[in-house]
Motif scaffolding. Structure first.
Motif, PDB file in Angstrom:
ATOM      1  N   PHE A  34       0.828  -1.212   0.000  1.00 55.96           N
ATOM      2  CA  PHE A  34       0.000   0.000   0.000  1.00 55.96           C
ATOM      3  C   PHE A  34       0.865   1.265   0.000  1.00 55.96           C
ATOM      4  O   PHE A  34       0.558   2.244  -0.691  1.00 55.96           O
ATOM      5  N   TYR A  35       1.947   1.250   0.768  1.00 52.46           N
ATOM      6  CA  TYR A  35       2.765   2.447   0.925  1.00 52.46           C
ATOM      7  C   TYR A  35       3.709   2.691  -0.246  1.00 52.46           C
ATOM      8  O   TYR A  35       4.280   3.788  -0.354  1.00 52.46           O
ATOM      9  N   ILE A  36       3.904   1.700  -1.113  1.00 52.48           N
ATOM     10  CA  ILE A  36       4.754   1.925  -2.284  1.00 52.48           C
ATOM     11  C   ILE A  36       3.921   1.951  -3.568  1.00 52.48           C
ATOM     12  O   ILE A  36       4.463   1.925  -4.669  1.00 52.48           O
ATOM     13  N   THR A  37       2.622   1.988  -3.412  1.00 49.99           N
ATOM     14  CA  THR A  37       1.703   2.120  -4.552  1.00 49.99           C
ATOM     15  C   THR A  37       1.180   3.553  -4.579  1.00 49.99           C
ATOM     16  O   THR A  37       0.826   4.102  -3.536  1.00 49.99           O
ATOM     17  N   PRO A  38       1.142   4.193  -5.749  1.00 50.44           N
ATOM     18  CA  PRO A  38       0.711   5.601  -5.826  1.00 50.44           C
ATOM     19  C   PRO A  38      -0.767   5.798  -5.510  1.00 50.44           C
ATOM     20  O   PRO A  38      -1.602   5.927  -6.406  1.00 50.44           O
ATOM     21  N   ILE A  39      -1.060   5.784  -4.213  1.00 49.75           N
ATOM     22  CA  ILE A  39      -2.417   6.035  -3.733  1.00 49.75           C
ATOM     23  C   ILE A  39      -2.426   7.306  -2.902  1.00 49.75           C
ATOM     24  O   ILE A  39      -3.208   8.224  -3.151  1.00 49.75           O
ATOM     25  N   LEU A  65       9.945   1.191  -8.817  1.00 52.40           N
ATOM     26  CA  LEU A  65       8.968   0.941  -7.764  1.00 52.40           C
ATOM     27  C   LEU A  65       7.543   1.004  -8.300  1.00 52.40           C
ATOM     28  O   LEU A  65       6.634   0.383  -7.753  1.00 52.40           O
ATOM     29  N   ILE A  66       7.362   1.754  -9.384  1.00 52.80           N
ATOM     30  CA  ILE A  66       6.050   1.853 -10.020  1.00 52.80           C
ATOM     31  C   ILE A  66       5.930   0.851 -11.157  1.00 52.80           C
ATOM     32  O   ILE A  66       4.951   0.099 -11.252  1.00 52.80           O
ATOM     33  N   ASP A  67       6.936   0.812 -12.028  1.00 53.48           N
ATOM     34  CA  ASP A  67       6.863  -0.029 -13.219  1.00 53.48           C
ATOM     35  C   ASP A  67       6.784  -1.514 -12.889  1.00 53.48           C
ATOM     36  O   ASP A  67       6.163  -2.286 -13.629  1.00 53.48           O
ATOM     37  N   LEU A  68       7.418  -1.925 -11.778  1.00 49.21           N
ATOM     38  CA  LEU A  68       7.416  -3.335 -11.392  1.00 49.21           C
ATOM     39  C   LEU A  68       6.353  -3.658 -10.346  1.00 49.21           C
ATOM     40  O   LEU A  68       6.312  -4.774  -9.826  1.00 49.21           O
ATOM     41  N   ASN A  69       5.522  -2.695 -10.043  1.00 51.65           N
ATOM     42  CA  ASN A  69       4.454  -2.883  -9.056  1.00 51.65           C
ATOM     43  C   ASN A  69       3.139  -3.152  -9.793  1.00 51.65           C
ATOM     44  O   ASN A  69       2.531  -2.238 -10.343  1.00 51.65           O
ATOM     45  N   PRO A  70       2.671  -4.408  -9.828  1.00 52.55           N
ATOM     46  CA  PRO A  70       1.436  -4.705 -10.579  1.00 52.55           C
ATOM     47  C   PRO A  70       0.219  -3.967 -10.046  1.00 52.55           C
ATOM     48  O   PRO A  70      -0.696  -3.635 -10.801  1.00 52.55           O
ATOM     49  N   PHE A  71       0.213  -3.673  -8.739  1.00 54.82           N
ATOM     50  CA  PHE A  71      -0.940  -3.000  -8.149  1.00 54.82           C
ATOM     51  C   PHE A  71      -1.008  -1.534  -8.592  1.00 54.82           C
ATOM     52  O   PHE A  71      -2.093  -0.963  -8.670  1.00 54.82           O
ATOM     53  N   ALA A  72       0.143  -0.949  -8.874  1.00 55.80           N
ATOM     54  CA  ALA A  72       0.153   0.424  -9.394  1.00 55.80           C
ATOM     55  C   ALA A  72      -0.546   0.478 -10.745  1.00 55.80           C
ATOM     56  O   ALA A  72      -1.325   1.403 -11.031  1.00 55.80           O
ATOM     57  N   HIS A  73      -0.304  -0.509 -11.590  1.00 60.23           N
ATOM     58  CA  HIS A  73      -0.944  -0.561 -12.908  1.00 60.23           C
ATOM     59  C   HIS A  73      -2.442  -0.853 -12.777  1.00 60.23           C
ATOM     60  O   HIS A  73      -3.258  -0.303 -13.522  1.00 60.23           O
ATOM     61  N   MET A  74      -2.791  -1.710 -11.816  1.00 60.97           N
ATOM     62  CA  MET A  74      -4.208  -2.046 -11.615  1.00 60.97           C
ATOM     63  C   MET A  74      -5.008  -0.841 -11.139  1.00 60.97           C
ATOM     64  O   MET A  74      -6.162  -0.648 -11.536  1.00 60.97           O
TER      65      MET A  74
END
Length: 263
Positions: A189-194, A207-216
């Protein structure tokens, strides 16, 4: 491998055909959770609305961000993160929670995964009131991107489905995993752009490009806010959906017969 995929497909297809069963099970569970409550699941909506307002003021001030642009970003991201994290957490326990049915009746295993997804979509529908209210207050026209939002939401649900189905099998076998996954989601949660904007981590793009939840999050938030969604997010979510479904079908087809012994 093909034999396992076929077996997994037959189980999920049979589960989808008895939609009236998992629709009813999901709805009954929501009613049981909030029995005797006057406003039911809207308690979640009220508490989430208060939390979003508080976080918006605090983090908007810390980041020196314009509230008009920051609060909608936070509201949409937070509502959908709650949907993603809760679905995955409850998906881990889908077969464990349905153990009484699984042990006694020859039901398709996918019923309990569909039930989990459906139940959380209903709760998302209640929380989506917050998104509509914020977009209306700040006069953000989401209608031009509505078709893209629907496409992004369907893609999000497909990804959550295979994640929940896969984790349900693994967690039925290894009972410590649900707690580990719940803790891991709190870190993610803390490394996803929310709470922050994507460009705030421009120095650490991986940290964004390899974070699947950021894309979701991006494929549902961007269209609602009238912002362009990076092509990499669409490609990442589509690739995850295709590969994930194939892995899930193979895994489910191979181990579905062992689930009654594990739960």
């Amino acid at each position: 491998m093909n034999k396992n995929i076929s077996a997994g497909w037959r189980d999920f297809h049979a589960s989808a055909k008895v939609y009236y069963l998992w629709l009813a099970l999901g709805w009954v569970e929501i009613r049981q959770r909030y029995s005797r409550s006057k406003i039911g699941p809207f308690w979640l909506t009220i508490s989430m609305g208060i939390l979003i307002a508080a976080l918006g003021v605090v983090y908007g001030t810390l980041f020196k961000a314009d509230l008009k642009s920051y609060l909608p970003l936070l509201a949409v991201g937070f509502v959908f993160w709650a949907f993603i994290s809760t679905t995955i957490s409850e998906g881990c326990n889908a077969f464990i929670a349905g153990s009484a049915y699984i042990r006694q009746m020859p039901l398709s295993r996918g019923i309990f995964v569909f039930q989990t997804i459906w139940r959380n979509i209903v709760i998302l529908g209640h929380n989506f009131i917050i998104v509509i209210a914020v977009l209306a207050i700040f006069k953000i026209n989401f209608l031009p991107g509505l078709a893209w939002f629907v496409l992004g939401f369907l893609l999000l649900v497909v990804n959550l489905f295979w994640m929940s189905a896969l984790l349900a099998v693994v967690c039925a076998r290894f009972r410590d995993l649900p707690q580990i996954i719940t803790s891991a989601l709190q870190v993610v949660f803390y490394i996803t752009p929310i709470l922050f904007k994507r460009d705030m981590l421009s120095k650490y793009p991986l940290l964004i490009d390899l974070n699947p939840f950021a894309h979701m999050i991006e494929i549902v938030r961007g269209p609602l806010l009238g912002e362009p969604v990076p092509a990499v997010s669409w490609l990442a979510c589509t690739a995850m959906a295709v590969v994930g479904i194939l892995i899930c079908l193979a895994f489910h087809g191979r181990y579905r017969s062992r689930i009654p012994y594990w739960v």
